[in-house]
Scaffold this active site. Structure first.
Site, PDB file in Angstrom:
ATOM      1  N   GLU A 352       0.795  -1.235   0.000  1.00 62.34           N
ATOM      2  CA  GLU A 352       0.000   0.000   0.000  1.00 62.34           C
ATOM      3  C   GLU A 352       0.830   1.290   0.000  1.00 62.34           C
ATOM      4  O   GLU A 352       0.519   2.219   0.743  1.00 62.34           O
ATOM      5  CB  GLU A 352      -0.929   0.021   1.224  1.00 62.34           C
ATOM      6  CG  GLU A 352      -1.912  -1.114   1.239  1.00 62.34           C
ATOM      7  CD  GLU A 352      -2.677  -1.229   2.561  1.00 62.34           C
ATOM      8  OE1 GLU A 352      -3.864  -1.554   2.502  1.00 62.34           O
ATOM      9  OE2 GLU A 352      -2.094  -1.015   3.632  1.00 62.34           O
TER      10      GLU A 352
HETATM   11  C1  TNX Z   1      -4.338  -4.044   4.825  1.00 60.75           C
HETATM   12  S1  TNX Z   1      -2.679  -6.400   4.455  1.00 60.75           S
HETATM   13  C2  TNX Z   1      -3.046  -3.800   5.251  1.00 60.75           C
HETATM   14  C3  TNX Z   1      -2.811  -3.369   6.641  1.00 60.75           C
HETATM   15  C4  TNX Z   1      -4.080  -3.209   7.396  1.00 60.75           C
HETATM   16  C5  TNX Z   1      -5.015  -4.351   7.043  1.00 60.75           C
HETATM   17  C6  TNX Z   1      -6.278  -4.343   7.834  1.00 60.75           C
HETATM   18  C7  TNX Z   1      -1.633  -5.356   4.200  1.00 60.75           C
HETATM   19  C8  TNX Z   1      -0.406  -5.813   3.627  1.00 60.75           C
HETATM   20  N1  TNX Z   1      -1.942  -4.076   4.512  1.00 60.75           N
HETATM   21  O1  TNX Z   1      -2.070  -2.172   6.652  1.00 60.75           O
HETATM   22  O2  TNX Z   1      -3.785  -3.215   8.742  1.00 60.75           O
HETATM   23  O3  TNX Z   1      -5.325  -4.252   5.689  1.00 60.75           O
HETATM   24  O4  TNX Z   1      -7.028  -5.488   7.571  1.00 60.75           O
END
Ligand code: TNX
Length: 536
Positions: A352
């Site tokens: 992300e």
């Molecule tokens: C996505 S999964 C994220 C996290 C959040 C999570 C909450 C991932 C690699 N990144 O930053 O905590 O969703 O479900």
């Protein structure tokens, strides 16, 4: 004989008779994960005043395992259960052979129990199976006063996947060392062998770095919701690593980057190339320095620290991938943390990074992989890292995008399976669950259980898969009760997905066994979710 006595005698003989008939079988003892081969025998082994543990073979780990088993059997029986090399009734044997194998053989007869394995890990798993084969009362912490028996039979067992992990996000809410140890104990009972610690995120930096002390001091000072946060000193981190290693669990540290780094940018203004504009709430917006300079008519922007962030948005922060100091920072952190981490892996995050330009992201990931390699470790990253060119042996952790998993496969790299729709422990069970998120799915127990890593993602075959990991993100998790509530019983379901070949698994079988596991958790005081899919 008067009538009342006759009725009593009849009742007594019926109950004696039915007691014998109902003697439980080894296959009915609620073993999770389900062993690969199990044969029921007849009769049972009963723990007695004279029971003892005999160690055959050598090594420090062997005596640790012997003492570990004794420490589990002593409180509820009140017996001494000595451990030594003298002939004993419970024999733990470390044989020569393949020391990388996690297999074990467990044979229970009326007067003797034997566990054999060619690695200490295998022997430890055999011990965990044996403890489960006793009634749940074996876990009581004071003498129960009734016979504790285990049905005769034999088990020959080994895992389907060599990587069986769980992740704790200690960044969104800090998790105290004692709670992490408790989690490790519960993982070990289910034969997990990896604990991934998500040590850093926008909301917190949780590990002391001696060359950059403000990371922990400032970056670790708060958490989601604005409470005080916390961090592990290097000594505490080492204590966790060793505690896990004693239970055959390898710790993988994660430093999430280049995104999810607001806590870094709040600790060291020199690393922060953005200007930070609070947008009315506590959210920090990071913009590129060029954009900021444009907006301000080309004036020279002073680097200054970001504000600490205590919300739960994702994707707004980034390290400056053009700044040399960024790589000095990364190298210092990798150097200090790899020196404390005996396991082969270092997790570089990579998820992300929505405000990092694509090319910058790729450049960054490729450069950081080299740094990690130079310190002797293999990189793991969230599936987005497969958009960069991966070094041989590096691993992409699949959570969301099948295209990314395929990119990793095409490059000849392996995939760690953590599909958010099945394996995310922070997803709510249903819309009424008091904590948790639901962006990926609602995950009831059956949904966490009924999937096969080898067929889950199109084009990803079993040979492409390193293993399975269940992450607990902690945006909504504030204490041990919350942690246990979201984690159990799903952690047991995923343990079986990772250990037991899918051809042997059935939901009906798991339903019966998890009900017995629930009794164990009750005795241990674990606040598990009483899923309506099971009669507890
Ligand atoms: C996505 S999964 C994220 C996290 C959040 C999570 C909450 C991932 C690699 N990144 O930053 O905590 O969703 O479900």
């Amino acid at each position: 004989m008067n009538k009342r006595l006759a009725v009593l005698a009849l009742g007594l003989s019926i109950s004696l008779f039915s007691c014998q008939k109902q003697e439980s079988q080894l296959s009915d003892t609620g073993l999770i994960p389900l062993p690969v081969n199990l044969t029921n025998g007849s009769g049972h082994f009963e723990l007695a005043e004279t029971s003892s543990i005999q160690l055959v073979g050598s090594g420090e780990k062997l005596s640790f395992i012997g003492e570990f088993l004794a420490s589990k059997l002593r409180p509820s029986t009140g017996f001494d259960i000595p451990v030594g090399t003298d002939e004993g009734t419970i024999v733990l044997e470390l044989k020569g052979g393949d020391s990388a194998s996690e297999a074990y053989d467990l044979v229970i007869s009326e007067d003797r129990i034997s566990i054999q394995a060619s690695s200490a890990a295998g022997l430890f798993y055999g011990v965990q199976t044996l403890i489960q084969a006793f009634p749940p009362a074996i876990l009581e912490t004071s003498p129960v006063g009734t016979a504790l028996t285990v049905p005769a039979g034999s088990i020959s067992d080994s895992p389907d996947f060599g990587y069986r992990g769980s992740m704790l996000d200690v960044a969104r809410h800090f998790i105290a060392m004692e709670d992490v140890k408790h989690y490790i104990d519960l993982m070990a009972e289910l034969k997990y062998n990896v604990l991934h610690l998500h040590l850093t995120d926008d909301q917190g930096w949780r590990i002391e770095i001696k060359s950059w002390p403000k990371l922990a001091e400032i970056g670790g000072s708060t958490e989601v919701g604005g409470e005080n946060g916390g961090f592990y000193t290097q000594e505490e981190y080492t204590e966790i690593v060793n505690y896990a290693a004693d239970r055959f669990i390898t710790v993988i540290p994660e430093i999430d980057m280049p995104g999810h780094t607001n806590s870094v940018l709040a600790s060291y203004g020199d690393l922060n190339s953005g200007i930070n504009l609070p947008d009315g709430d506590t959210k920090t917006i990071v913009k590129s320095i060029e954009k900021a300079e444009d907006a301000l008519g080309g004036s020279n922007i002073q680097r200054e620290a970001a504000e600490l962030y205590t919300g739960i948005e994702v994707g707004f922060s980034t390290l400056d991938t053009d700044l040399e100091l960024t790589y000095q920072f990364v190298e210092d952190v990798v150097r200090e943390l790899t020196a404390l981490t005996p396991g082969p892996y270092f997790h570089i995050g990579g998820d992300e990074s929505h405000v990092t330009k694509k090319d910058d992201y790729i450049y960054f990931v490729e450069r950081v992989q080299e740094i990690v390699k130079n310190y002797g470790k293999t990189s793991i990253g969230w599936d987005e890292i497969a958009t960069a060119s991966l070094l041989k042996g590096n691993v992409a952790q699949f959570w969301a995008k099948e295209e990314n998993a395929k990119l990793a496969k095409e490059q000849g790299n392996q995939i760690l399976m953590s599909p958010a729709k099945r394996a995310y422990l922070d997803m709510q069970y249903d819309s009424t669950t008091r904590i948790g998120l639901h962006w990926a799915a609602y995950i009831e127990l059956d949904s966490a259980y009924l999937w096969d890593p080898a067929t889950y993602a199109d084009g990803i075959a079993k040979s492409d898969i390193l293993g399975v990991e269940a992450p607990l993100w902690t945006e909504t998790v504030t204490d041990r009760d919350d942690m246990e509530y979201l984690t159990f019983p799903r952690l047991a379901a995923i343990a079986e997905v990772a250990w037991t070949p899918s051809s042997l698994r059935t939901w009906e079988g798991f339903q019966k066994r998890i009900q017995i596991q629930g009794k164990r958790w009750d005795i241990q005081g674990v606040n598990f979710y009483k899923s309506p899919t099971v009669t507890w």
